[in-house]
Design an enzyme around this catalytic site. Structure first.
Site: not given
Lengths: 287, 378
Positions: A17, A43, A98-100, A211, A249
């Site tokens: 929601t 909810k 998905i959360t960043e 990357e 270090h």
């Protein structure tokens, strides 16, 4: 066939929601994903998407009522670790976060707990997965990829879209695309996904998008050299990035000289992988 | 977020790690008073957030309070690697018998915290790690169980610490683990941990890095943030949750996603341009965040062209377009802008920007080439 998700995926959305949850659930349903339930504590009993999807108070209740077999998490970072624990405890075998911005010590605890339980986690901080024509779990725009025989695995989000889109423009499609996420501590790494692609009958070639930072690409190179029979094409982002802020270090001791784009490209090339200079060059290297 | 030595050591002390007596000072006179309190012989240590302070002359021993004042004056007027020294730590001087390296950090490959120790402590620890890796002891900690007593004893034995110190060392190990655990650190480092001539173990120097993602539950630490040493644009960027690093080129870049942002920089360079910055607006950025990003990019006077590369997923291209329009209205930029919108709501985004006189591009390579060209002509 495909890996991890297909037309039999019965998806549950944690945080259905919220703004992002609702927007992307709408997109996933429009794509044809079988979204069977949503969870938002407090909810339960409501319905989302004009009465199409029942909302439950907990993952346990949602799982009992709908037999969901995969959960995608859209809750804010501070609540995401609890959402992952909850999904694992409710018996969901595949969790996609998905959360960043999840705190790294939280992720170490989550990963350790999920490993004990034998639950597979994709992410966090990832775009999710897409099996074109069958199922979309997460936020990868559905219209940028077509079904095909190329397996795509990536640490990046939007960079993955670039590659799927570049493939589509020349008529090449994906078997499954898996975004494993860019966080230092995540649930699934390159090797796990490469192994699944190696054994997937519908995947003929693989694209690996890496990357700078960490050693996952170097380990992938070792795996490709020793175990994989299918051809792999790669791109590594950050070839011109300035040297990052070092972690004192201890960071240097742990990672040694690893982590640069140059080192990763060298390792991949030594494993027989064709490495693209930029993402739009990938389709021609697959031919 | 980096903490200063004095801040790190205060945290260590809170969790039971012994530290030298001392206090932080901002003036030479204060340093003199602290030295008087401590009884004369002290170490004056510059507090800047870079390594190599000792080698740069930013750490000095004073024999008495008068010399402390004089050396403090000298160090407070220094710059170390471009950073002015604003604070100094005045610590009692310890008579050192032996230096040990001791830290906890995150091992991303093992997905666990790792405790690291070496009998060869001191400034050359990285060289030891490179040339004599067997002298570095590593023990992984189960994040669900925490450090166990036997692990601390094992480390003490492995670095050949004499047995009479094992009990104290175990307490320090537990304190270091708690300091790391309770502050959401990504690094808690004692280098050196010393054995003094009077047979005590003391954390002589300390360094901590805190996970920025955990700041929501570390509000006390947030007050320790030293913004004096950050570029104003980077402080502004953090306020809006943007990831920004200034570089030396002239093509401003605004991209969503770190991987794509780095790739956009790579391609700009591939076509002989130089990026002016790394800027990731993150996932799901709204119009206000985009507007802030654009103000930050344009605050760099080197910028001769701006490249917007947005591939919408969780980010909606129409929201980004709205942000661009808000910022253009406010900043009235004079540099050419190349925009590429693909993915979620790209069509709506392009429509919004139709009248904004921007150069549009289809592919990533096309966008980079156009930006490089625009910068050269401007």
């Amino acid at each position: 066939m495909s890996i991890l998700i297909n037309k039999n995926t019965r998806l549950l959305v944690q945080g259905i929601t919220g703004n992002e949850g609702l927007f992307h659930t709408t997109q996933m349903v429009a794509y044809g994903t079988n979204v069977v339930a949503g969870v938002t504590p407090g909810k339960g009993g409501e319905w989302a998407l004009d009465g199409k999807i029942p909302v439950f108070d907990s993952v346990k209740l949602a799982k009992e009522a709908t037999d969901a077999n995969c959960s995608v998490i859209f809750v804010p970072a501070r609540f995401a670790p609890d959402a992952m624990f909850e999904a694992a405890d409710a018996g969901i075998p595949l969790i996609v976060c998905i959360t960043e911005g999840v705190a790294v010590q939280d992720m170490m605890r989550v990963r350790s707990y999920l490993d004990h339980k034998g639950v597979r986690l994709i992410g966090p901080n990832c775009p999710g997965m897409l099996t074109p024509g069958e199922s979309k779990v997460g936020i990868i725009p559905g219209n940028i990829a077509i079904p095909g025989n190329i397996g795509v695995v990536s640490r990046s989000g939007t960079l993955t879209y670039e590659v799927l889109y570049a493939l589509k423009l020349v008529g090449m499609g994906a078997s499954t695309c898996v975004g494993i996420g860019g966080d230092p501590i995540n649930g699934t790494n390159f090797i796990d996904v490469l192994e699944m692609f190696e054994y997937d009958a519908d995947t003929e070639k693989v694209v690996l998008i890496g990357e700078i930072g960490g050693t996952d690409e170097d380990k992938a190179a070792e795996y490709i050299a020793s175990k994989m029979t299918k051809p792999v094409v790669s791109f590594i982002a950050g070839q011109t990035a300035p040297p990052g802020k070092r972690m004192g270090h201890a960071g240097a001791i742990i990672e040694g000289g690893a982590g640069t784009a140059e080192g990763k490209i060298k390792a991949l090339k030594a494993a027989g992988v064709k490495v693209a200079k930029h993402p739009e060059e990938i389709p021609s290297l697959l031919k | 977020m980096k903490l200063h030595e004095y801040q790190s050591k205060t945290i260590f002390a809170k969790y039971g790690v012994p530290i030298p007596k001392g206090r932080v000072a901002a003036t030479a006179l204060e340093a003199r008073h602290i030295a008087e309190e401590l009884g004369g012989r002290v170490v004056i240590k510059s507090q800047v957030l870079v390594g190599g302070r000792g080698k740069a002359g930013g750490i000095k021993v004073a024999k008495n309070a008068a010399e402390a004042e004089q050396l403090a004056q000298q160090i407070l007027s220094m710059e170390i690697k471009g950073l002015p020294v604003r604070k100094i730590l005045v610590d009692e001087a310890a008579a050192i018998e032996k230096e040990i390296y001791f830290s906890i950090t995150n091992d991303r490959a093992a997905k666990k915290p790792v405790m690291i120790a070496s009998a060869a402590g001191g400034v050359d620890i990285e060289e030891v790690a490179a040339t004599n890796p067997e002298k570095i002891i590593k023990v992984h900690i189960d994040p669900l169980l925490g450090l166990r007593d036997y692990q601390a004893r094992d480390i003490a034995a492995s670095i050949n610490l004499p047995r009479e110190y094992w009990r104290d060392f175990s307490k320090i190990a537990e304190g270091l683990w708690q300091a790391y655990r309770k502050t959401d650190a990504t690094l808690a480092e004692i280098n050196p941990l010393v054995i003094t001539e009077d047979k005590r173990l003391i954390a002589l120097d300390g360094k901590m890095l805190i996970d920025d993602n955990a700041m929501f539950r570390q509000s006390d630490l947030n007050e320790m943030r030293d913004t004096d040493e950050e570029a104003p644009a980077e402080i502004e960027a953090r306020k809006y949750g943007l990831s920004y690093i200034k570089l030396d080129g002239n093509i401003g870049c605004m991209v969503n996603g770190a991987g794509l942002a780095m790739t956009s920089m790579d391609i700009v360079k591939l076509f002989n341009g130089e990026p002016a910055n790394f800027l990731d607006i993150g996932g799901g950025a709204g119009a206000d965040k985009v507007a802030a990003a654009m103000r930050i990019i344009l605050s760099d006077s080197n910028v001769k062209a701006v490249l917007f590369n947005i591939f919408g997923g969780i980010t909606r291209c129409d929201e980004v377009a709205r942000g661009i329009l808000v910022a253009m209205d406010e900043v009235k930029p004079k540099v050419p802008m190349v925009v590429r919108l693909v993915g979620t709501n790209a069509e709506e985004g392009r429509k919004l920007l139709e009248n904004a006189k921007m150069i549009t591009a289809e592919t990533l390579a096309d966008a980079a080439q156009k930006a490089v060209q625009a910068a050269q002509q401007n």
